[in-house]
Every structure is written in C-alpha cells, then in structure tokens.
Design a protein around this motif. Structure first.
Motif, short mmCIF file in Angstrom:
data_model
loop_
_atom_site.label_atom_id
_atom_site.label_comp_id
_atom_site.label_asym_id
_atom_site.label_seq_id
_atom_site.Cartn_x
_atom_site.Cartn_y
_atom_site.Cartn_z
N HIS A 42 41.10 0.90 -27.14
CA HIS A 42 41.67 -0.46 -26.58
C HIS A 42 43.11 -0.66 -27.06
CE1 HIS A 42 41.24 -2.14 -30.64
NE2 HIS A 42 40.21 -1.56 -30.81
N CYS A 43 44.02 0.36 -27.01
CA CYS A 43 45.34 0.40 -27.35
C CYS A 43 46.14 -0.19 -26.27
CB CYS A 43 45.84 1.77 -27.60
SG CYS A 43 45.60 2.22 -29.37
N SER A 44 47.38 -0.85 -26.52
CA SER A 44 48.29 -1.42 -25.54
C SER A 44 49.41 -0.40 -25.79
CB SER A 44 48.43 -2.73 -25.78
OG SER A 44 49.12 -2.94 -27.26
N PRO A 45 50.02 -0.33 -24.69
CA PRO A 45 51.52 0.53 -24.80
C PRO A 45 52.51 -0.34 -25.64
CG PRO A 45 51.14 -0.41 -22.56
CD PRO A 45 50.06 -0.68 -23.21
N CYS A 46 53.26 0.53 -26.11
CA CYS A 46 54.41 0.00 -27.15
C CYS A 46 55.53 -0.60 -26.26
CB CYS A 46 55.03 1.13 -27.98
SG CYS A 46 53.80 1.83 -28.85
N ALA A 47 55.81 -0.37 -25.06
CA ALA A 47 57.18 -0.68 -24.36
C ALA A 47 57.04 -2.40 -24.16
CB ALA A 47 57.15 -0.31 -22.94
N PRO A 48 55.75 -3.05 -23.93
CA PRO A 48 56.16 -4.48 -24.07
C PRO A 48 56.37 -4.96 -25.38
CG PRO A 48 54.28 -3.67 -22.71
CD PRO A 48 54.60 -2.76 -23.68
N ILE A 49 55.63 -4.59 -26.34
CA ILE A 49 56.22 -5.02 -27.87
C ILE A 49 57.43 -4.82 -28.32
CG2 ILE A 49 55.32 -4.88 -30.36
CD1 ILE A 49 52.54 -3.78 -29.33
N ILE A 65 56.66 3.93 -35.30
CA ILE A 65 56.41 2.79 -34.25
C ILE A 65 54.96 2.43 -34.06
CG2 ILE A 65 57.15 1.86 -32.19
CD1 ILE A 65 59.80 3.28 -32.31
N GLU A 66 54.42 3.65 -33.64
CA GLU A 66 52.93 3.39 -33.07
C GLU A 66 52.22 3.15 -34.23
OE1 GLU A 66 52.85 6.66 -29.46
OE2 GLU A 66 52.57 7.24 -31.55
N ARG A 67 52.23 3.83 -35.21
CA ARG A 67 51.55 3.19 -36.53
C ARG A 67 51.74 1.63 -37.17
NH1 ARG A 67 52.68 7.11 -39.31
NH2 ARG A 67 54.35 6.42 -40.60
N ASN A 68 53.12 1.22 -37.02
CA ASN A 68 53.54 -0.22 -37.41
C ASN A 68 53.14 -0.96 -36.56
OD1 ASN A 68 54.48 0.84 -39.95
ND2 ASN A 68 56.44 1.28 -39.14
N LEU A 69 53.25 -0.71 -35.10
CA LEU A 69 52.92 -1.99 -34.31
C LEU A 69 51.67 -1.55 -33.58
CD1 LEU A 69 56.41 -1.84 -32.21
CD2 LEU A 69 55.52 -3.23 -34.30
N ASN A 70 50.70 -0.78 -34.10
CA ASN A 70 49.31 -0.42 -33.59
C ASN A 70 49.28 -0.31 -32.01
OD1 ASN A 70 46.39 -0.06 -34.05
ND2 ASN A 70 46.22 -2.10 -33.60
N CYS A 71 50.03 0.58 -31.30
CA CYS A 71 50.34 0.81 -30.10
C CYS A 71 50.50 2.35 -29.71
CB CYS A 71 51.49 0.02 -29.41
SG CYS A 71 52.99 0.56 -29.93
N CYS A 72 50.09 2.71 -28.47
CA CYS A 72 50.15 4.05 -28.27
C CYS A 72 50.76 4.49 -27.06
CB CYS A 72 48.84 4.57 -27.88
SG CYS A 72 47.89 5.04 -29.51
N GLY A 73 51.64 5.41 -26.83
CA GLY A 73 52.55 5.56 -25.58
C GLY A 73 53.68 4.57 -25.46
N SER A 117 47.98 6.42 -21.94
CA SER A 117 47.30 7.98 -21.71
C SER A 117 48.25 9.04 -22.11
CB SER A 117 46.88 7.96 -20.25
OG SER A 117 47.89 7.71 -19.57
N GLU A 118 50.01 8.59 -21.93
CA GLU A 118 50.90 9.69 -22.01
C GLU A 118 51.05 10.14 -23.42
OE1 GLU A 118 54.91 6.77 -22.75
OE2 GLU A 118 54.13 7.26 -20.74
N GLU A 119 50.38 9.40 -24.41
CA GLU A 119 50.36 9.69 -25.93
C GLU A 119 49.13 10.66 -26.39
OE1 GLU A 119 52.49 10.69 -28.94
OE2 GLU A 119 53.59 9.50 -27.47
N GLU A 120 49.10 11.89 -26.36
CA GLU A 120 47.96 12.56 -26.62
C GLU A 120 47.51 12.33 -28.35
OE1 GLU A 120 48.51 16.68 -25.61
OE2 GLU A 120 48.71 16.01 -23.44
N ASN A 121 48.35 12.70 -29.10
CA ASN A 121 48.00 12.55 -30.51
C ASN A 121 48.45 11.21 -31.23
OD1 ASN A 121 46.91 15.33 -30.46
ND2 ASN A 121 49.22 16.04 -30.61
N CYS A 122 47.72 10.04 -30.76
CA CYS A 122 48.19 8.88 -31.25
C CYS A 122 47.62 8.60 -32.74
CB CYS A 122 47.79 7.71 -30.29
SG CYS A 122 48.52 6.20 -30.70
N PRO A 123 48.58 8.12 -33.61
CA PRO A 123 48.21 8.27 -35.01
C PRO A 123 47.42 6.82 -35.64
CG PRO A 123 50.48 7.62 -34.82
CD PRO A 123 49.92 8.11 -33.69
N VAL A 124 47.22 6.04 -34.65
CA VAL A 124 46.60 4.68 -35.01
C VAL A 124 44.95 4.68 -34.71
CG1 VAL A 124 48.63 3.34 -34.73
CG2 VAL A 124 47.44 3.77 -32.75
#
Length: 203
Positions: A149-156, A122-130, A135-142
């Motif tokens: 300048h990542c945005s959280p995934c919940a709103p998307i 999800i993070e890779r396809n939507l370009n978001c973290c946590g 900050s809650e995602e330490e190993n973000c793959p994007v």
C-alpha cells in the motif's frame, strides 16, 4: 558618528567574516549530523555540503586574516572571490525563486534518476516507493512495500519542493547581499590608511 573610519571598517569586516565562519561550521555540522543519524547515506550529497562548508570557511579565514593585518594582497583576492561567489549565488537564488511547477517536477525527476543512495534515503524518510509508479522500484527499503500500500514519491516531493526552493532561494538571496556588502567593505577598507602606521608608508 558615521561608521566610515578605519577601525569601524575593520571591525565590520571582521564581524562579517566571523558570521561566514559560523555558517560554514554549521553547514559542516548539519552534514555530519545527517550522516551520523542515518538521515543521509549518500556520500556525494554529504561530500558536496562539507566541501561548500570548507570553501566558505577558507574564504572567511582569508578575509579575517586580511582584515586583522590590513594585508592588501589577501584583501584583493578575498574581494575578487567574494564577488564571484556573489554572482553565482545570486543567479542560483533567482533561479530557485522563479522555477514554475513543471520545471520543479522535471528537476526532481532528473535528480531522482541520477542518484541511488539519496533515492533510498527519500523513500525511507517519506515512506514511499518509486518516483511516479510504485512498481518501478524493485528494491524498496520501506515497510509499506511489503504490505502493498505504498504511494509514489513524486506527489509528496512536488508538494514540498516549492516551499524548499523558496526557502533556499530566500536564504541564498539574503546571503548574496551580505557578500556584496563584504565586497564594498573590503574595497573601502583597502583604500584607507591605518592611523597607527607610518604616515609616509604606502598602503
């Protein structure tokens, strides 16, 4: 002429089961395509999709053989299994269509917290973290995580979850009505005599 004869019931049941066979193969193919192109790396998600596809394929195969041979036992088990699948699918479809925004958000959060590989997809396809905080995602793959300048995934996810649930619920509701049609056709077909059979034979 009204479609109520033996041949018409048999042909309708065969067509319905061929439709189920195509849907099952499509489901297996989409799951394989998703993992082949790297869109999905979670073997649990792919495994569930493939298992559902194989289950549907086997049900359709039993229905097809039972319809072609007018086999009473196969048709009986096919009818019972299809009725159970209808009850489950109808219930899940109605639940998908009636979830409100808060329930959708809670469901997304539970799903997010209970998976790791799908989370990274999800993070890779939507370009978001946590989910709610970057900050809650330490190993973000994007890549955006390296530029801060990542945005959280919940709103998307919440933006599209309602559309996806309505789509899934609608498709599930449509297919649940084809299943109850299959149950009715099978019941009707089981109680019809094959005009080519021995008139004194019990069917």
């Amino acid at each position: 002429m009204v479609c109520g004869g033996f041949s018409c019931s048999k042909n309708c049941l065969c067509i319905l089961n061929l439709l189920y066979t195509l849907v099952s193969l499509l489901l297996i193919g989409i799951a394989a395509w998703g993992i082949g192109f790297g869109l999905i790396s979670s073997f649990r998600v792919v495994g569930v999709a493939i298992a559902v596809g194989i289950f549907l394929f086997l049900i359709a195969l039993v229905g097809l053989i039972g319809a072609v041979k007018h086999h009473q036992v196969l048709l009986f088990f096919y009818m019972i299994i299809l009725l159970l699948v209808f009850i489950i699918q109808f219930s899940v479809s109605c639940a998908c269509l009636t979830l409100n925004k808060d329930q959708q958000s809670q469901l997304l959060e539970v799903g997010w917290n209970n998976t790791n590989s799908a989370k990274q997809d999800i993070e890779r396809n939507l370009n978001c973290c946590g989910f709610r905080n970057v900050s809650e995602e330490e190993n973000c793959p994007v890549m955006c995580s390296k530029m801060s300048h990542c945005s959280p995934c919940a709103p998307i996810l919440e933006e599209y979850s309602g559309i996806v649930l309505r789509f899934v619920g609608g498709i599930g509701l449509f297919f649940s009505f084809t299943e109850i049609l299959g149950v009715w056709l099978t019941y009707r077909y089981r109680n019809q005599k094959d005009p080519r059979a021995n008139p004194s034979a019990f069917l």
